[in-house]
Design an enzyme around this catalytic site. Sequence first.
Site, PDB file in Angstrom:
ATOM      1  N   SER A  95       0.842  -1.250   0.081  1.00  0.00           N
ATOM      2  CA  SER A  95       0.054   0.001   0.079  1.00  0.00           C
ATOM      3  C   SER A  95       0.964   1.370  -0.041  1.00  0.00           C
ATOM      4  O   SER A  95       0.258   2.281   0.065  1.00  0.00           O
ATOM      5  CB  SER A  95      -0.810  -0.108   1.270  1.00  0.00           C
ATOM      6  OG  SER A  95      -0.258  -0.241   2.309  1.00  0.00           O
TER       7      SER A  95
ATOM      8  N   ASN B  18      -1.509  -2.999  12.963  1.00  0.00           N
ATOM      9  CA  ASN B  18      -3.137  -2.845  13.225  1.00  0.00           C
ATOM     10  C   ASN B  18      -3.505  -1.680  14.009  1.00  0.00           C
ATOM     11  O   ASN B  18      -4.207  -0.954  13.618  1.00  0.00           O
ATOM     12  CB  ASN B  18      -3.687  -4.071  13.528  1.00  0.00           C
ATOM     13  CG  ASN B  18      -3.506  -5.443  12.823  1.00  0.00           C
ATOM     14  OD1 ASN B  18      -3.138  -5.052  11.678  1.00  0.00           O
ATOM     15  ND2 ASN B  18      -3.803  -6.482  13.235  1.00  0.00           N
TER      16      ASN B  18
ATOM     17  N   THR C  59     -41.418  25.113  -7.601  1.00  0.00           N
ATOM     18  CA  THR C  59     -41.513  23.946  -6.707  1.00  0.00           C
ATOM     19  C   THR C  59     -41.855  22.895  -7.987  1.00  0.00           C
ATOM     20  O   THR C  59     -42.443  23.535  -9.100  1.00  0.00           O
ATOM     21  CB  THR C  59     -42.595  23.827  -5.717  1.00  0.00           C
ATOM     22  OG1 THR C  59     -43.873  24.089  -6.296  1.00  0.00           O
ATOM     23  CG2 THR C  59     -42.298  24.944  -4.666  1.00  0.00           C
ATOM     24  N   HIS C  60     -41.176  21.666  -7.927  1.00  0.00           N
ATOM     25  CA  HIS C  60     -41.456  20.670  -9.000  1.00  0.00           C
ATOM     26  C   HIS C  60     -40.965  21.412 -10.491  1.00  0.00           C
ATOM     27  O   HIS C  60     -41.222  21.010 -11.456  1.00  0.00           O
ATOM     28  CB  HIS C  60     -43.004  20.446  -9.304  1.00  0.00           C
ATOM     29  CG  HIS C  60     -43.700  19.960  -8.231  1.00  0.00           C
ATOM     30  ND1 HIS C  60     -43.763  18.852  -7.752  1.00  0.00           N
ATOM     31  CD2 HIS C  60     -44.321  20.917  -7.060  1.00  0.00           C
ATOM     32  CE1 HIS C  60     -44.510  18.614  -6.587  1.00  0.00           C
ATOM     33  NE2 HIS C  60     -44.764  20.000  -6.428  1.00  0.00           N
TER      34      HIS C  60
ATOM     35  N   SER D 181     -17.066  25.347 -27.058  1.00  0.00           N
ATOM     36  CA  SER D 181     -17.510  24.291 -27.784  1.00  0.00           C
ATOM     37  C   SER D 181     -16.399  24.343 -28.984  1.00  0.00           C
ATOM     38  O   SER D 181     -16.060  25.279 -29.363  1.00  0.00           O
ATOM     39  CB  SER D 181     -18.722  24.283 -28.489  1.00  0.00           C
ATOM     40  OG  SER D 181     -18.948  23.447 -29.539  1.00  0.00           O
TER      41      SER D 181
ATOM     42  N   LYS E 108     -20.969  29.079 -28.265  1.00  0.00           N
ATOM     43  CA  LYS E 108     -21.285  28.251 -27.044  1.00  0.00           C
ATOM     44  C   LYS E 108     -20.640  28.750 -25.919  1.00  0.00           C
ATOM     45  O   LYS E 108     -19.337  29.031 -25.977  1.00  0.00           O
ATOM     46  CB  LYS E 108     -21.154  26.839 -27.100  1.00  0.00           C
ATOM     47  CG  LYS E 108     -22.053  26.037 -28.242  1.00  0.00           C
ATOM     48  CD  LYS E 108     -23.297  25.840 -27.270  1.00  0.00           C
ATOM     49  CE  LYS E 108     -23.020  24.344 -26.809  1.00  0.00           C
ATOM     50  NZ  LYS E 108     -24.310  23.951 -26.151  1.00  0.00           N
TER      51      LYS E 108
ATOM     52  N   ASN F  58     -20.622  27.223 -22.353  1.00  0.00           N
ATOM     53  CA  ASN F  58     -20.987  26.037 -21.418  1.00  0.00           C
ATOM     54  C   ASN F  58     -20.595  25.960 -20.023  1.00  0.00           C
ATOM     55  O   ASN F  58     -19.719  27.040 -19.548  1.00  0.00           O
ATOM     56  CB  ASN F  58     -20.322  24.753 -22.138  1.00  0.00           C
ATOM     57  CG  ASN F  58     -21.138  24.127 -23.652  1.00  0.00           C
ATOM     58  OD1 ASN F  58     -21.982  24.720 -23.845  1.00  0.00           O
ATOM     59  ND2 ASN F  58     -20.271  23.568 -24.187  1.00  0.00           N
TER      60      ASN F  58
ATOM     61  N   GLU G 293     -21.313  20.855 -14.403  1.00  0.00           N
ATOM     62  CA  GLU G 293     -21.532  19.610 -14.761  1.00  0.00           C
ATOM     63  C   GLU G 293     -20.734  18.510 -14.050  1.00  0.00           C
ATOM     64  O   GLU G 293     -21.120  17.461 -13.618  1.00  0.00           O
ATOM     65  CB  GLU G 293     -21.584  19.325 -16.425  1.00  0.00           C
ATOM     66  CG  GLU G 293     -22.675  20.288 -17.237  1.00  0.00           C
ATOM     67  CD  GLU G 293     -22.071  20.177 -18.507  1.00  0.00           C
ATOM     68  OE1 GLU G 293     -21.810  19.167 -19.340  1.00  0.00           O
ATOM     69  OE2 GLU G 293     -22.789  21.232 -18.974  1.00  0.00           O
TER      70      GLU G 293
ATOM     71  N   TYR H  94      -8.768  -7.171  12.797  1.00  0.00           N
ATOM     72  CA  TYR H  94      -8.429  -6.672  11.672  1.00  0.00           C
ATOM     73  C   TYR H  94      -8.295  -7.562  10.426  1.00  0.00           C
ATOM     74  O   TYR H  94      -8.062  -8.669  10.447  1.00  0.00           O
ATOM     75  CB  TYR H  94      -6.754  -6.047  11.659  1.00  0.00           C
ATOM     76  CG  TYR H  94      -6.235  -5.440  10.425  1.00  0.00           C
ATOM     77  CD1 TYR H  94      -6.333  -4.358  10.169  1.00  0.00           C
ATOM     78  CD2 TYR H  94      -5.605  -6.290   9.647  1.00  0.00           C
ATOM     79  CE1 TYR H  94      -6.157  -3.862   8.828  1.00  0.00           C
ATOM     80  CE2 TYR H  94      -5.004  -5.985   8.462  1.00  0.00           C
ATOM     81  CZ  TYR H  94      -5.200  -4.439   7.905  1.00  0.00           C
ATOM     82  OH  TYR H  94      -4.721  -4.077   6.911  1.00  0.00           O
TER      83      TYR H  94
HETATM   84  N1  ARG Z   1      -1.329  -1.291   5.079  1.00  0.00           N
HETATM   85  C1  ARG Z   1      -2.080  -1.927   5.967  1.00  0.00           C
HETATM   86  C2  ARG Z   1      -3.595  -1.245   5.950  1.00  0.00           C
HETATM   87  O1  ARG Z   1      -3.634  -0.204   5.592  1.00  0.00           O
HETATM   88  C3  ARG Z   1      -1.568  -1.701   7.438  1.00  0.00           C
HETATM   89  C4  ARG Z   1      -1.870  -2.794   8.351  1.00  0.00           C
HETATM   90  C5  ARG Z   1      -1.477  -3.969   8.111  1.00  0.00           C
HETATM   91  N2  ARG Z   1      -1.769  -4.916   9.010  1.00  0.00           N
HETATM   92  C6  ARG Z   1      -1.451  -6.346   8.864  1.00  0.00           C
HETATM   93  N3  ARG Z   1      -1.936  -7.088   9.578  1.00  0.00           N
HETATM   94  N4  ARG Z   1      -1.331  -6.826   7.464  1.00  0.00           N
HETATM   95  O2  ARG Z   1      -4.445  -1.750   6.731  1.00  0.00           O
END
Ligand code: ARG
Length: 455
Positions: free
Chosen positions: A22, A109, A154-155, A276, A282, A284, A289, A316
Amino acid sequence: MSLWGGRFSEPSNEDLRALNDSIDFDHVLYAEDIEGSIVYARALADAGVIEQAEAATIIAGLRQVMQEFDDDRFEIQAGDEDIHTAVERRLTEIVGDVGGKLHTGRSRNDQVATDFRLWSIRAADNLAGEIRLLQTALVNMAEAHIETLMPGYTHLQPAQPISAAHWLLSFFWMLERDQDRLRSARARMAECPLGAGALAGNPFAIDRQQLAADLGFDHPSANSLDAVSDRDFVADLLYCISLCAIHLSRLAEDILLYSNPVFGFVALDDRYSTGSSLMPQKRNADPMELMRGKAGRVIGNLTGFLTTLKGLPSGYNKDLQEDKEALFDSLETMYRLLPVLTATISSLRINREAMAAALSSDLLATDLADYLVRKGLPFRQAHHTIGAIVRLADERGLDLPQLELALLQSVSSDFTEDVAQVFDFRQSVAQRRAFGGTAPAAIRQQIEQAREILA
Ligand code: ARG
């Protein structure tokens, strides 16, 4: 080498790492991660688990890691699975083996839950600040248009005349509810999971009250098993964002409609209009949007994450790692939308004449019924009578004020000369001066209230 490689005889597969890691997105948590580690090192020393001198070494090393991140000098390496791993790896490079003592009794965790709460509290505050700017722009624009009249709908059908300020301020209050939701979500974020361990708690004499206080939390979380897997605060924030995005999308939709030449009530500044590639004439409102469109995206992040949480077993689970990209994306989306909408409102040109021209006398039909009520008729009967008069006007192709008094009197003997006074849009609006109404007097009160909130 990974933090957990001891029990394996082979390094992990590359595809697995691409899925599992991550660091690509959670590196933005570095400051919170390091702050958490600094107070945890102190807590370990205070509990007598490590020497005070060791804690000092670890803390100095952590500050150096922080500096490397701040200066954009930190180099992420192949084995850096996530921000927690990366910081610990670098710390140990700097301070040596003593760095390996930092994780005593701690798990990623409770660590990630702590980091992400800290980060989310700050994000909630930043977002609240951005919303404030939009609220301020709305109040400023409203203040300049207390006396500007427009049809209220309204509506999406013309209903009654209102002040343009009233329309603008209606969004101030939606956003104020968003602020309120953020405040209450923030209060629930303020519990500290650190010291919960992997799930069962901390086996050393850690002072969790102190840990919580040192990190600026209100109190430690009450149950370690809950603490490591609770991501309600992420769902809370995603919901706050979703509802706010819905409010932005509704304001954007009004601007889209009102800037359409059929209405012509407002015109967007050139800097916030788009053109456009084919049709030279145009103008816009693509950004508006996108306000609408991106609301769908952040609602998707909320729905997706709720689905992730649903039915997870206790403790976890790696599913929870999905919390980050959802929240990052939703916040980033808001940081793109809000400044553009704020500037669009600040630079919006409101066309008083077009708004006035759209006021048709049928918008006063309710006032006409109220006229009869003031003469003593029960409202239900007055409503019916005016309905008949509207039909009459329709049949003859006339506007309500063009109907002869004699004709009105043939429907109800309660009509007298003074009925002519009803056909005045300004008076219609001025009458609605009960608290929260569209009368200038009530709007001044509303603006005062809004200003107090902004102050
Ligand atoms: N990258 C993990 C998360 O965002 C961190 C915690 C990982 N814990 C584990 N027991 N693998 O949740």
